[in-house]
Write a protein that holds these residues in place. Structure first.
Motif, PDB file in Angstrom:
ATOM      1  N   GLU A  87       0.838  -1.200   0.000  1.00 24.38           N
ATOM      2  CA  GLU A  87       0.000   0.000   0.000  1.00 24.38           C
ATOM      3  C   GLU A  87       0.875   1.253   0.000  1.00 24.38           C
ATOM      4  N   ILE A  90       1.958   2.000  -3.514  1.00 29.47           N
ATOM      5  CA  ILE A  90       0.911   2.671  -4.293  1.00 29.47           C
ATOM      6  C   ILE A  90       0.875   4.155  -3.949  1.00 29.47           C
ATOM      7  N   ASP A  91       1.007   4.480  -2.677  1.00 32.80           N
ATOM      8  CA  ASP A  91       1.052   5.885  -2.270  1.00 32.80           C
ATOM      9  C   ASP A  91       2.233   6.584  -2.940  1.00 32.80           C
ATOM     10  N   HIS A  94       1.689   7.622  -6.617  1.00 30.12           N
ATOM     11  CA  HIS A  94       0.876   8.805  -6.868  1.00 30.12           C
ATOM     12  C   HIS A  94       1.736  10.045  -7.136  1.00 30.12           C
ATOM     13  N   LEU A 104      -0.222   3.117 -12.246  1.00 32.02           N
ATOM     14  CA  LEU A 104      -0.884   3.278 -10.961  1.00 32.02           C
ATOM     15  C   LEU A 104      -2.136   2.414 -10.868  1.00 32.02           C
ATOM     16  N   GLU A 105      -2.927   2.395 -11.931  1.00 31.42           N
ATOM     17  CA  GLU A 105      -4.149   1.593 -11.896  1.00 31.42           C
ATOM     18  C   GLU A 105      -3.838   0.100 -11.850  1.00 31.42           C
ATOM     19  N   HIS A 108      -2.892  -0.700  -8.294  1.00 34.39           N
ATOM     20  CA  HIS A 108      -4.063  -0.751  -7.417  1.00 34.39           C
ATOM     21  C   HIS A 108      -4.838  -2.051  -7.614  1.00 34.39           C
ATOM     22  N   TYR A 109      -5.008  -2.461  -8.856  1.00 30.69           N
ATOM     23  CA  TYR A 109      -5.727  -3.700  -9.151  1.00 30.69           C
ATOM     24  C   TYR A 109      -5.008  -4.906  -8.537  1.00 30.69           C
ATOM     25  N   TRP A 111      -3.001  -4.861  -6.009  1.00 28.22           N
ATOM     26  CA  TRP A 111      -3.086  -4.742  -4.559  1.00 28.22           C
ATOM     27  C   TRP A 111      -4.444  -5.237  -4.059  1.00 28.22           C
ATOM     28  N   ILE A 112      -5.520  -4.888  -4.765  1.00 27.10           N
ATOM     29  CA  ILE A 112      -6.854  -5.366  -4.389  1.00 27.10           C
ATOM     30  C   ILE A 112      -6.894  -6.888  -4.430  1.00 27.10           C
ATOM     31  N   LEU A 146     -14.996  -2.121  -8.977  1.00 27.25           N
ATOM     32  CA  LEU A 146     -13.917  -1.201  -9.335  1.00 27.25           C
ATOM     33  C   LEU A 146     -14.132  -0.613 -10.726  1.00 27.25           C
ATOM     34  N   TYR A 148     -11.801   1.570 -13.708  1.00 26.38           N
ATOM     35  CA  TYR A 148     -10.493   2.046 -14.132  1.00 26.38           C
ATOM     36  C   TYR A 148     -10.593   2.647 -15.534  1.00 26.38           C
TER      37      TYR A 148
END
Length: 232
Positions: A87, A90-91, A94, A104-105, A108-109, A111-112, A146, A148
């Motif tokens: 996480e 991901i921060d 940004h 980035l997307e 995030h995917y 990570w989910i 989600l 995107y």
């Protein structure tokens, strides 16, 4: 003495994180310093590679290693927990110039997916057989809805789009009964129905201007798959 030790520790930490910019503390032989450098970096790199395997493969070794080294050297993590490093990454993404527009997307995917796979969350109290029109449908705590700009579920070494498609990528990502994380593309109606969590099923469908029978059939199908768990 304590202050001297503290300064030595900070100096070693700065050097290990970014040896190109910081000198090592005196009195430590290069062989030992190399062990520290490789041990700490490889731990972080391995953790991130296992959290973002598609990004790692798609960026290629050179770009991936450069990105991880920059994160390792310059990002100031606020967590001491290894489980939260993904996480934090991901921060970090940004605030940097991306290596690829979908980076980035995609992160995030991935990570989910990892969060759902590892989650031990429990669904709230609910009625599994509740009326999905009169009651408030509930999404499983092991499912995420989600949206995107990029088709993140398709991106990989052999597919790296340069422009996003005209329509957004709407996804349902969920963990099934065999504890496997899966995804499904959502039609716009299904996405809005699942993303809109206020009110009972009938109110949701009316707000969307959707056909009641079609919407109910969709909710019942999702309940049969364990994605909608019933009503609150």
């Amino acid at each position: 003495m304590c202050q001297t030790l503290r300064e030595q520790q900070f100096r070693l930490a700065r050097y290990v994180r970014d040896p190109a910019r910081h000198a090592p503390p005196p009195g430590i032989e290069e062989r030992r310093l190399k062990i520290y450098r490789e041990l700490f970096y490889s731990g972080i790199e391995g953790l991130l590679a296992s959290s973002f395997p598609v990004m790692c493969q798609t960026l290629g070794e050179r770009r991936w290693q450069a990105r991880v080294r920059d994160f390792y050297a310059n990002y100031r993590s606020q967590t001491p927990l290894f489980t939260e490093i993904a996480e934090a990454f991901i921060d970090y993404l940004h605030d940097i110039e991306a290596d690829a527009p979908w980076q980035l997307e995609l992160a995030h995917y991935e990570w989910i997916e990892a969060q759902l796979y590892l989650s031990d969350a429990q669904d709230p109290p609910h009625d599994p057989q509740g009326d999905l029109l009169q009651g408030e449908p509930l999404l499983s705590c092991s499912a995420r809805v989600l949206a995107y700009r990029w088709p993140v579920e398709c991106i990989g070494p052999d597919y790296q789009p340069e422009q996003p498609p005209e329509r957004p990528t709407l996804l349902l990502v969920y963990r099934d009964a065999e504890l496997q994380v899966r995804f499904a593309r959502l039609a716009p109606l299904a996405y809005r129905l699942l993303a809109e969590m206020r009110g009972n099923g009938r109110e949701r469908l009316e707000r969307l201007g959707a056909d009641r029978d079609e919407g109910l059939a969709m909710l019942e199908s999702l309940r049969a798959q364990g994605i909608v768990i019933g009503t609150r």
